[in-house]
Design a protein around this motif. Structure first.
Motif, PDB file in Angstrom:
ATOM      1  N   LYS A   1       0.802  -1.222   0.000  1.00 28.52           N
ATOM      2  CA  LYS A   1       0.000   0.000   0.000  1.00 28.52           C
ATOM      3  C   LYS A   1       0.837   1.275   0.000  1.00 28.52           C
ATOM      4  O   LYS A   1       0.331   2.341  -0.367  1.00 28.52           O
ATOM      5  CB  LYS A   1      -0.929   0.021   1.212  1.00 28.52           C
ATOM      6  CG  LYS A   1      -0.205   0.202   2.541  1.00 28.52           C
ATOM      7  CD  LYS A   1      -1.161   0.160   3.714  1.00 28.52           C
ATOM      8  CE  LYS A   1      -0.418   0.370   5.033  1.00 28.52           C
ATOM      9  NZ  LYS A   1      -1.343   0.281   6.193  1.00 28.52           N
ATOM     10  N   THR A   2       2.106   1.201   0.403  1.00 24.32           N
ATOM     11  CA  THR A   2       2.925   2.407   0.476  1.00 24.32           C
ATOM     12  C   THR A   2       3.173   2.970  -0.916  1.00 24.32           C
ATOM     13  O   THR A   2       3.169   2.238  -1.919  1.00 24.32           O
ATOM     14  CB  THR A   2       4.272   2.101   1.152  1.00 24.32           C
ATOM     15  OG1 THR A   2       4.939   1.060   0.431  1.00 24.32           O
ATOM     16  CG2 THR A   2       4.056   1.660   2.593  1.00 24.32           C
ATOM     17  N   ALA A   3       3.397   4.275  -0.982  1.00 22.83           N
ATOM     18  CA  ALA A   3       3.473   4.962  -2.274  1.00 22.83           C
ATOM     19  C   ALA A   3       4.583   4.412  -3.158  1.00 22.83           C
ATOM     20  O   ALA A   3       4.394   4.242  -4.372  1.00 22.83           O
ATOM     21  CB  ALA A   3       3.677   6.460  -2.037  1.00 22.83           C
ATOM     22  N   GLN A   4       5.760   4.103  -2.583  1.00 20.82           N
ATOM     23  CA  GLN A   4       6.881   3.650  -3.401  1.00 20.82           C
ATOM     24  C   GLN A   4       6.645   2.270  -3.993  1.00 20.82           C
ATOM     25  O   GLN A   4       7.165   1.944  -5.064  1.00 20.82           O
ATOM     26  CB  GLN A   4       8.192   3.659  -2.602  1.00 20.82           C
ATOM     27  CG  GLN A   4       8.215   2.744  -1.391  1.00 20.82           C
ATOM     28  CD  GLN A   4       7.758   3.447  -0.130  1.00 20.82           C
ATOM     29  OE1 GLN A   4       6.976   4.397  -0.205  1.00 20.82           O
ATOM     30  NE2 GLN A   4       8.255   2.997   1.022  1.00 20.82           N
ATOM     31  N   ARG A   5       5.858   1.435  -3.320  1.00 18.59           N
ATOM     32  CA  ARG A   5       5.567   0.103  -3.864  1.00 18.59           C
ATOM     33  C   ARG A   5       4.274   0.092  -4.674  1.00 18.59           C
ATOM     34  O   ARG A   5       4.105  -0.754  -5.548  1.00 18.59           O
ATOM     35  CB  ARG A   5       5.479  -0.906  -2.725  1.00 18.59           C
ATOM     36  CG  ARG A   5       6.759  -1.054  -1.918  1.00 18.59           C
ATOM     37  CD  ARG A   5       6.677  -2.227  -0.982  1.00 18.59           C
ATOM     38  NE  ARG A   5       7.859  -2.335  -0.139  1.00 18.59           N
ATOM     39  CZ  ARG A   5       7.905  -1.990   1.137  1.00 18.59           C
ATOM     40  NH1 ARG A   5       6.805  -1.521   1.725  1.00 18.59           N
ATOM     41  NH2 ARG A   5       8.998  -2.112   1.840  1.00 18.59           N
ATOM     42  N   ARG A   6       3.364   0.993  -4.345  1.00 16.36           N
ATOM     43  CA  ARG A   6       2.057   0.988  -4.999  1.00 16.36           C
ATOM     44  C   ARG A   6       2.184   1.200  -6.502  1.00 16.36           C
ATOM     45  O   ARG A   6       1.563   0.491  -7.299  1.00 16.36           O
ATOM     46  CB  ARG A   6       1.168   2.075  -4.383  1.00 16.36           C
ATOM     47  CG  ARG A   6      -0.225   2.142  -5.005  1.00 16.36           C
ATOM     48  CD  ARG A   6      -1.082   3.173  -4.309  1.00 16.36           C
ATOM     49  NE  ARG A   6      -0.566   4.517  -4.487  1.00 16.36           N
ATOM     50  CZ  ARG A   6      -0.345   5.367  -3.492  1.00 16.36           C
ATOM     51  NH1 ARG A   6      -0.557   4.994  -2.250  1.00 16.36           N
ATOM     52  NH2 ARG A   6       0.116   6.584  -3.748  1.00 16.36           N
ATOM     53  N   ASP A   7       2.977   2.172  -6.916  1.00 15.10           N
ATOM     54  CA  ASP A   7       3.107   2.471  -8.345  1.00 15.10           C
ATOM     55  C   ASP A   7       3.676   1.281  -9.114  1.00 15.10           C
ATOM     56  O   ASP A   7       3.222   0.963 -10.216  1.00 15.10           O
ATOM     57  CB  ASP A   7       3.987   3.702  -8.538  1.00 15.10           C
ATOM     58  CG  ASP A   7       3.352   4.963  -7.966  1.00 15.10           C
ATOM     59  OD1 ASP A   7       2.114   4.959  -7.776  1.00 15.10           O
ATOM     60  OD2 ASP A   7       4.084   5.926  -7.673  1.00 15.10           O
ATOM     61  N   SER A   8       4.684   0.616  -8.526  1.00 17.00           N
ATOM     62  CA  SER A   8       5.269  -0.548  -9.187  1.00 17.00           C
ATOM     63  C   SER A   8       4.249  -1.671  -9.309  1.00 17.00           C
ATOM     64  O   SER A   8       4.173  -2.348 -10.342  1.00 17.00           O
ATOM     65  CB  SER A   8       6.488  -1.019  -8.399  1.00 17.00           C
ATOM     66  OG  SER A   8       6.981  -2.235  -8.913  1.00 17.00           O
ATOM     67  N   PHE A   9       3.453  -1.855  -8.260  1.00 15.67           N
ATOM     68  CA  PHE A   9       2.454  -2.919  -8.289  1.00 15.67           C
ATOM     69  C   PHE A   9       1.356  -2.630  -9.309  1.00 15.67           C
ATOM     70  O   PHE A   9       0.961  -3.512 -10.082  1.00 15.67           O
ATOM     71  CB  PHE A   9       1.839  -3.088  -6.901  1.00 15.67           C
ATOM     72  CG  PHE A   9       0.725  -4.091  -6.849  1.00 15.67           C
ATOM     73  CD1 PHE A   9       0.978  -5.448  -6.948  1.00 15.67           C
ATOM     74  CD2 PHE A   9      -0.594  -3.676  -6.724  1.00 15.67           C
ATOM     75  CE1 PHE A   9      -0.046  -6.376  -6.909  1.00 15.67           C
ATOM     76  CE2 PHE A   9      -1.626  -4.594  -6.675  1.00 15.67           C
ATOM     77  CZ  PHE A   9      -1.352  -5.941  -6.776  1.00 15.67           C
ATOM     78  N   VAL A  10       0.866  -1.396  -9.325  1.00 13.41           N
ATOM     79  CA  VAL A  10      -0.209  -1.036 -10.257  1.00 13.41           C
ATOM     80  C   VAL A  10       0.246  -1.224 -11.697  1.00 13.41           C
ATOM     81  O   VAL A  10      -0.510  -1.684 -12.563  1.00 13.41           O
ATOM     82  CB  VAL A  10      -0.671   0.411 -10.010  1.00 13.41           C
ATOM     83  CG1 VAL A  10      -1.632   0.873 -11.109  1.00 13.41           C
ATOM     84  CG2 VAL A  10      -1.352   0.525  -8.648  1.00 13.41           C
ATOM     85  N   GLN A  11       1.497  -0.897 -11.969  1.00 11.60           N
ATOM     86  CA  GLN A  11       2.014  -1.010 -13.332  1.00 11.60           C
ATOM     87  C   GLN A  11       2.096  -2.459 -13.799  1.00 11.60           C
ATOM     88  O   GLN A  11       1.826  -2.762 -14.967  1.00 11.60           O
ATOM     89  CB  GLN A  11       3.388  -0.343 -13.416  1.00 11.60           C
ATOM     90  CG  GLN A  11       3.979  -0.327 -14.819  1.00 11.60           C
ATOM     91  CD  GLN A  11       5.297   0.407 -14.865  1.00 11.60           C
ATOM     92  OE1 GLN A  11       5.802   0.867 -13.838  1.00 11.60           O
ATOM     93  NE2 GLN A  11       5.880   0.519 -16.051  1.00 11.60           N
ATOM     94  N   ALA A  12       2.473  -3.373 -12.894  1.00 11.45           N
ATOM     95  CA  ALA A  12       2.673  -4.777 -13.269  1.00 11.45           C
ATOM     96  C   ALA A  12       1.548  -5.676 -12.792  1.00 11.45           C
ATOM     97  O   ALA A  12       1.647  -6.894 -12.934  1.00 11.45           O
ATOM     98  CB  ALA A  12       4.000  -5.279 -12.709  1.00 11.45           C
ATOM     99  N   CYS A  13       0.491  -5.107 -12.249  1.00  5.86           N
ATOM    100  CA  CYS A  13      -0.589  -5.906 -11.656  1.00  5.86           C
ATOM    101  C   CYS A  13      -1.318  -6.737 -12.714  1.00  5.86           C
ATOM    102  O   CYS A  13      -1.602  -6.246 -13.814  1.00  5.86           O
ATOM    103  CB  CYS A  13      -1.576  -4.981 -10.953  1.00  5.86           C
ATOM    104  SG  CYS A  13      -2.950  -5.849 -10.152  1.00  5.86           S
ATOM    105  N   PRO A  14      -1.642  -7.996 -12.406  1.00  6.41           N
ATOM    106  CA  PRO A  14      -2.427  -8.816 -13.341  1.00  6.41           C
ATOM    107  C   PRO A  14      -3.807  -8.201 -13.589  1.00  6.41           C
ATOM    108  O   PRO A  14      -4.263  -7.325 -12.849  1.00  6.41           O
ATOM    109  CB  PRO A  14      -2.547 -10.160 -12.611  1.00  6.41           C
ATOM    110  CG  PRO A  14      -1.419 -10.178 -11.640  1.00  6.41           C
ATOM    111  CD  PRO A  14      -1.205  -8.766 -11.221  1.00  6.41           C
ATOM    112  N   ASP A  15      -4.466  -8.704 -14.602  1.00  6.22           N
ATOM    113  CA  ASP A  15      -5.790  -8.187 -14.954  1.00  6.22           C
ATOM    114  C   ASP A  15      -6.907  -8.836 -14.155  1.00  6.22           C
ATOM    115  O   ASP A  15      -8.073  -8.530 -14.386  1.00  6.22           O
ATOM    116  CB  ASP A  15      -6.058  -8.375 -16.456  1.00  6.22           C
ATOM    117  CG  ASP A  15      -5.323  -7.339 -17.286  1.00  6.22           C
ATOM    118  OD1 ASP A  15      -4.993  -6.276 -16.732  1.00  6.22           O
ATOM    119  OD2 ASP A  15      -5.076  -7.599 -18.473  1.00  6.22           O
ATOM    120  N   PHE A  16      -6.580  -9.739 -13.231  1.00  7.16           N
ATOM    121  CA  PHE A  16      -7.607 -10.319 -12.352  1.00  7.16           C
ATOM    122  C   PHE A  16      -7.127 -10.150 -10.914  1.00  7.16           C
ATOM    123  O   PHE A  16      -6.100 -10.713 -10.526  1.00  7.16           O
ATOM    124  CB  PHE A  16      -7.849 -11.791 -12.663  1.00  7.16           C
ATOM    125  CG  PHE A  16      -9.032 -12.366 -11.918  1.00  7.16           C
ATOM    126  CD1 PHE A  16     -10.303 -12.322 -12.477  1.00  7.16           C
ATOM    127  CD2 PHE A  16      -8.883 -12.912 -10.657  1.00  7.16           C
ATOM    128  CE1 PHE A  16     -11.388 -12.827 -11.783  1.00  7.16           C
ATOM    129  CE2 PHE A  16      -9.962 -13.423  -9.954  1.00  7.16           C
ATOM    130  CZ  PHE A  16     -11.227 -13.378 -10.526  1.00  7.16           C
TER     131      PHE A  16
END
Length: 396
Positions: free
Chosen positions: A210-225
């Motif tokens: 949930k932290t800002a530095q990890r959130r952006d990386s996760f959103v960019q590579a997040c699966p579609d489900f």
């Protein structure tokens, strides 16, 4: 382009072997699986690039020289039954799971198959089976070829539970991503990649990502489900909760992403949190907070396609047997005696003295009453609980 289209389930011959058509990716591209292979062997066939023409599969008819015994006939029958389970009936996933879903657990799956993308809020009661309902949707979409990767977002203490459910019941081997496991996983990540892009299925701790530095990386590579457990904790107000909400907002912003939210308490008395939760399912549903008349009715009717909630009494209507035993209670009295009676009386006298010290100050006396009441409950529970409560109160 091709002058022949192949429906899902068709058998074709290409590259010297037979294939089952899973779906038509485009007019000239087929997604296929070998007849003798598994879903892990799926691939794409681009018709214009094939050196040999793709054609319908043909198999020679049996003849009298191929007669076998009774055992071979049973083996052939069992093989056919197992192979047909993959495409028989409305669901392709039932041959891949190690659980027998109850009828009411198929309702969210049926709702999900009518949505594109899947945006669903499952708010069934505790014990009804929200985890199974969500994973049924994931497994079905995987076996249909509609998705290739999945992720679960959940509180840290639920990561191991999700991993076990996915592997044991749905044959999905997921990678846990927590504050403890992330450093080890990151050491094996190639340059330009992330943990979330190289692992096909993940179970991710909300507190970690949930932290800002990890959130952006996760959103960019997040699966579609994406499946989100305890989703109500992401929409409620409070310290640290806004980070979870911003994370889910960023995930929901991608219009093609499938999002399944799970919670047993969608509305916990906070209207604003409830409507924020609905806004993650569809941005216009947040307008229900102020909508009136026909507009409110229209939104509620649309929401019914995305929101399912059943309590335990509702499940009884499905006649699934004794799923939830009826609890019968009664009170029994008993008499204290000996050392236990003397100890209890001493604690009671102590509590009465504590309450008395607050006389003259109503607030202090009320606080003393409730604190000593908790002490008395522990004392009446068991000797061990009484010792622990007294030890804590003494500051030890």
């Amino acid at each position: 382009m091709t002058d022949h289209s192949y429906a899902p389930g068709s058998l074709i011959t290409a590259r010297g072997r037979e294939w089952v058509v899973l779906r038509e990716a485009s007019d000239d591209t087929l997604q296929v699986r070998p007849v003798t292979g598994s879903d892990e062997d799926r691939t794409l066939i681009h018709l214009p690039l094939e050196t040999e023409p793709v054609r319908e599969a043909r198999f020679p008819l049996p003849n009298a020289d191929q007669l076998g015994g009774h055992d071979s006939a049973l083996l052939l029958r069992d093989a056919l039954l197992l192979s047909l389970r993959r495409g028989a009936g409305p669901f392709r996933s039932f041959g891949q799971i190690a659980v027998e879903p109850r009828a009411y657990q198929l309702v969210p799956l049926l709702m999900a198959l009518k949505l594109d993308p899947v945006r669903l809020l499952i708010a069934d009661d505790v014990g009804v089976g929200k985890t199974i309902e969500a994973l049924l949707i994931a497994r079905e979409l995987l076996d249909r070829g509609d998705i290739e990767r999945t992720t679960v977002l959940c509180p840290p203490h639920l990561v191991d539970q999700w991993l076990a459910e996915m592997e044991i019941r749905f044959h999905i081997q997921a990678t846990p991503v927590t504050a403890r496991s992330a450093p080890r996983l990151e050491r094996g990540v190639p340059p330009g990649e992330s943990i979330f892009s190289i692992h096909r299925h993940t179970v991710v701790s909300l507190d970690y990502v949930k932290t800002a530095q990890r959130r952006d990386s996760f959103v960019q590579a997040c699966p579609d489900f994406v499946m989100v457990d305890e989703a109500h904790t992401c929409a409620s107000s409070g310290r640290g909760r806004h980070q979870r909400y911003e994370l889910l907002q960023a995930l929901a912003a991608k219009g093609t992403r499938h999002l399944v939210l799970l919670t047993a308490t969608p509305h916990s008395g906070d209207d604003n949190a409830f409507y924020r939760l609905l806004g993650l399912v569809g941005s216009d549903f947040q307008a229900l907070a102020h909508a009136q008349g026909r507009e409110r009715t229209r939104l509620r009717e649309r929401l019914a396609n995305h929101f399912v909630q059943r309590r335990r009494p509702d499940i009884a209507e499905w006649h699934e047997g004794e799923l939830f035993p009826q609890r019968q209670t009664r009170e029994l009295t008993y008499e204290l005696s000996g050392a236990w009676e003397a100890f209890f009386n001493e604690v009671l006298d102590y509590c009465a003295g504590v309450v008395e010290t607050g006389s003259g100050n109503d607030l202090r006396q009320r606080l003393n009453f409730w604190s000593t009441l908790a002490l008395l409950r522990c004392t009446g529970s068991s000797p061990a609980a009484a010792v622990q409560a007294l030890h804590t109160r003494a500051g030890g």
